[in-house]
Each structure stands twice: as C-alpha cells, then as structure tokens.
Design a protein around this motif. Structure first.
Motif, PDB file in Angstrom:
ATOM      1  N   TYR A   1       0.888  -1.357  -0.072  1.00 45.95           N
ATOM      2  CA  TYR A   1      -0.024   0.169  -0.255  1.00 45.95           C
ATOM      3  C   TYR A   1       0.904   1.492   0.095  1.00 45.95           C
ATOM      4  O   TYR A   1       0.481   2.190  -0.527  1.00 45.95           O
ATOM      5  CB  TYR A   1      -0.977  -0.071   1.193  1.00 45.95           C
ATOM      6  CG  TYR A   1      -2.273  -0.617   0.818  1.00 45.95           C
ATOM      7  CD1 TYR A   1      -3.367   0.284   0.544  1.00 45.95           C
ATOM      8  CD2 TYR A   1      -2.379  -2.039   0.894  1.00 45.95           C
ATOM      9  CE1 TYR A   1      -4.611  -0.261   0.194  1.00 45.95           C
ATOM     10  CE2 TYR A   1      -3.751  -2.529   0.625  1.00 45.95           C
ATOM     11  CZ  TYR A   1      -4.827  -1.711   0.244  1.00 45.95           C
ATOM     12  OH  TYR A   1      -6.050  -2.185  -0.111  1.00 45.95           O
TER      13      TYR A   1
ATOM     14  N   ARG B   1       1.753   1.621  -3.462  1.00 42.39           N
ATOM     15  CA  ARG B   1       0.575   2.259  -4.341  1.00 42.39           C
ATOM     16  C   ARG B   1       0.217   3.628  -4.042  1.00 42.39           C
ATOM     17  O   ARG B   1      -0.166   4.164  -4.993  1.00 42.39           O
ATOM     18  CB  ARG B   1      -0.732   1.354  -3.624  1.00 42.39           C
ATOM     19  CG  ARG B   1      -1.989   1.881  -4.606  1.00 42.39           C
ATOM     20  CD  ARG B   1      -3.245   0.961  -4.025  1.00 42.39           C
ATOM     21  NE  ARG B   1      -4.361   1.556  -4.897  1.00 42.39           N
ATOM     22  CZ  ARG B   1      -5.417   1.163  -4.299  1.00 42.39           C
ATOM     23  NH1 ARG B   1      -5.728   0.544  -3.174  1.00 42.39           N
ATOM     24  NH2 ARG B   1      -6.523   1.535  -4.861  1.00 42.39           N
ATOM     25  N   ALA B   2       0.573   3.940  -2.754  1.00 42.10           N
ATOM     26  CA  ALA B   2       0.126   5.548  -2.433  1.00 42.10           C
ATOM     27  C   ALA B   2       1.430   6.338  -3.228  1.00 42.10           C
ATOM     28  O   ALA B   2       0.916   7.427  -3.906  1.00 42.10           O
ATOM     29  CB  ALA B   2       0.425   5.687  -0.981  1.00 42.10           C
TER      30      ALA B   2
ATOM     31  N   GLU C   1       0.239   5.904  -7.156  1.00 42.11           N
ATOM     32  CA  GLU C   1      -1.056   6.487  -7.442  1.00 42.11           C
ATOM     33  C   GLU C   1      -1.148   8.036  -7.119  1.00 42.11           C
ATOM     34  O   GLU C   1      -1.695   8.774  -7.765  1.00 42.11           O
ATOM     35  CB  GLU C   1      -2.030   5.875  -6.865  1.00 42.11           C
ATOM     36  CG  GLU C   1      -2.495   4.590  -7.537  1.00 42.11           C
ATOM     37  CD  GLU C   1      -3.823   3.775  -7.261  1.00 42.11           C
ATOM     38  OE1 GLU C   1      -4.705   4.688  -7.698  1.00 42.11           O
ATOM     39  OE2 GLU C   1      -4.071   2.816  -6.730  1.00 42.11           O
TER      40      GLU C   1
ATOM     41  N   HIS D   1     -10.399   5.323 -11.006  1.00 41.35           N
ATOM     42  CA  HIS D   1      -8.836   4.968 -10.454  1.00 41.35           C
ATOM     43  C   HIS D   1      -8.257   4.966 -11.626  1.00 41.35           C
ATOM     44  O   HIS D   1      -7.187   5.345 -12.171  1.00 41.35           O
ATOM     45  CB  HIS D   1      -8.541   3.965  -9.218  1.00 41.35           C
ATOM     46  CG  HIS D   1      -8.991   4.587  -7.893  1.00 41.35           C
ATOM     47  ND1 HIS D   1      -7.958   5.208  -7.231  1.00 41.35           N
ATOM     48  CD2 HIS D   1     -10.145   4.305  -7.272  1.00 41.35           C
ATOM     49  CE1 HIS D   1      -8.442   5.574  -5.982  1.00 41.35           C
ATOM     50  NE2 HIS D   1      -9.741   4.810  -5.947  1.00 41.35           N
TER      51      HIS D   1
ATOM     52  N   ILE E   1      -5.851   6.241  -0.282  1.00 41.24           N
ATOM     53  CA  ILE E   1      -5.347   4.939  -0.017  1.00 41.24           C
ATOM     54  C   ILE E   1      -4.822   4.670   1.211  1.00 41.24           C
ATOM     55  O   ILE E   1      -5.065   3.283   1.709  1.00 41.24           O
ATOM     56  CB  ILE E   1      -4.028   5.110  -1.049  1.00 41.24           C
ATOM     57  CG1 ILE E   1      -4.349   5.223  -2.371  1.00 41.24           C
ATOM     58  CG2 ILE E   1      -3.030   3.812  -1.001  1.00 41.24           C
ATOM     59  CD1 ILE E   1      -3.308   4.992  -3.578  1.00 41.24           C
TER      60      ILE E   1
END
Length: 213
Positions: free
Chosen positions: A72, A75-76, A79, A132, A199
């Motif tokens: 995550y 991902r943060a 994204e 997204h 997120i």
C-alpha cells in the motif's frame, strides 16, 4: 478467456485460496488446454505476485500485514504521482469520465444501503476501478500505469470493498470528489495528497479487518 485471465480471476474471486497448490496438469485439465499456455500464465502470475513457485508447481501467495503495508505504501507513491500528472495533463473527456464514474459509484452505494445485494456491490467495485483507472490514464504515463496495475491486485484479492459499511462507502465517494476537484482545477499537489490520503485510509481499513479475523 485465456489461461492467465482465468487463473487470475479465480484467485481474485477467492476460488483458489491462499496457500492452495496449483499445478500445470491440474489447470490444463480444468481449462482443457495444453500445458504451454498454463505454464506461461503461471509465470506471469508469479511476476504479479499472486503465486509463489514450489519445487513442483506453484502455491497461491499469502500476504502478511507487513507485506500489505509495504504494497500500500508503494501504491500510495505511484497513484499519488499519477494524480499529480493527471492534474497537469487531463482533458475534459477525462473529467467527464471521472464525474460519471463517481456518480454511478454513489448511485449503487444508495442502492446497497436500501437493499444489500451482491450485484450492487460488484457495480460499486466496478465504478471505483473505473474512477482510479481514469486518473491513471489521465497521467499520460504508460509506464506508471503498468506498475500501478501490479499493486492494485492486492485489494482485489482481499475483496476489501466487501468489508465497507455505509459510512465507509460514503467516505470513499467524498475522497473521489476531492481527487476529482483537484484534478479538474489543475492542482497537482492537492490531487496527489488527496489520492494518498484515500489509499492510506483504505490501508487502515484492511489492517483493522485482518486484525479482527
């Protein structure tokens, strides 16, 4: 459906559970194809992180809390940067898609509140992904999109949206609105921070849920 998509969807849907052994012979028989496309599919799924190789065959990957936190965090970062670039490169068409996706998202949230239903939740998941995906498309960075596609698999595997209550679904809608407004206003830093906050809230939720199991 090709072998890769078939096995991937079976893992995401929970048909193949974490720790379950998968072999080329088993999958080839199930798909009624030769072992060659199955072998290629398993190699790609290993690259995706969904299966882990054994001496013979593969096993569906398991994820620890530490794995989830690290994924995550990546991902943060990815994204967040995609949202930053989206605010600079977006078109009016992107804005329309984002608005439509979030409006549809909220409509199905209302349907789910009125009458909980598996089909409504699937629509919520679909329009969340559409939102997204559009942010990532608007970034104009194809390499970034490919890396993001790998790290968004984890919440799909956990089907984390199915754990959300009415309040949390509404909060996701509001987070999308904040992201949309920042991208529409061409405010890259605000878009980046809004996505990252969204997120990290999702991370908190999944860790809390796993802690209760």
């Amino acid at each position: 459906m090709d072998a890769y998509q078939y096995v991937k969807e079976r893992i995401i849907s929970g048909h193949y559970q974490s720790g379950e052994r998968l072999t080329e012979v088993m999958l080839a028989n199930e798909l009624e194809v030769s072992r060659t496309p199955v072998r290629s599919a398993l190699q790609q799924l290993e690259f995706d992180g969904l299966v882990t190789p054994l001496a013979k065959g593969y096993v569906v990957s398991s994820f620890s809390k530490e794995d989830i936190q690290e994924i995550y965090q990546i991902r943060a970062l990815l994204e967040g940067h995609a949202a930053f670039e989206a605010a600079l490169n977006r078109t009016e068409q992107h804005i329309e898609v984002l608005k439509s996706a979030n409006e549809q998202f909220m409509q199905y949230v209302k349907h789910t509140i009125a009458q909980p239903d598996e089909a409504n939740m699937e629509k919520i998941v679909y329009f969340n992904k559409q939102f997204h995906d559009c942010v990532n498309d608007a970034s104009g960075n194809s390499y970034l999109k490919k890396h993001i596609e790998q790290v968004v698999i984890l919440p799909l595997v956990y089907r984390s949206f199915y754990w959300y209550d009415q309040y949390e679904l509404k909060r996701s809608f509001e987070a999308h609105e904040a992201i949309l407004k920042a991208i529409e206003a061409r405010r890259p830093e605000r878009a980046k921070s809004a996505v990252q906050e969204h997120i990290y809230n999702a991370l908190d939720h999944i860790l809390e849920h796993i802690g209760e199991e």
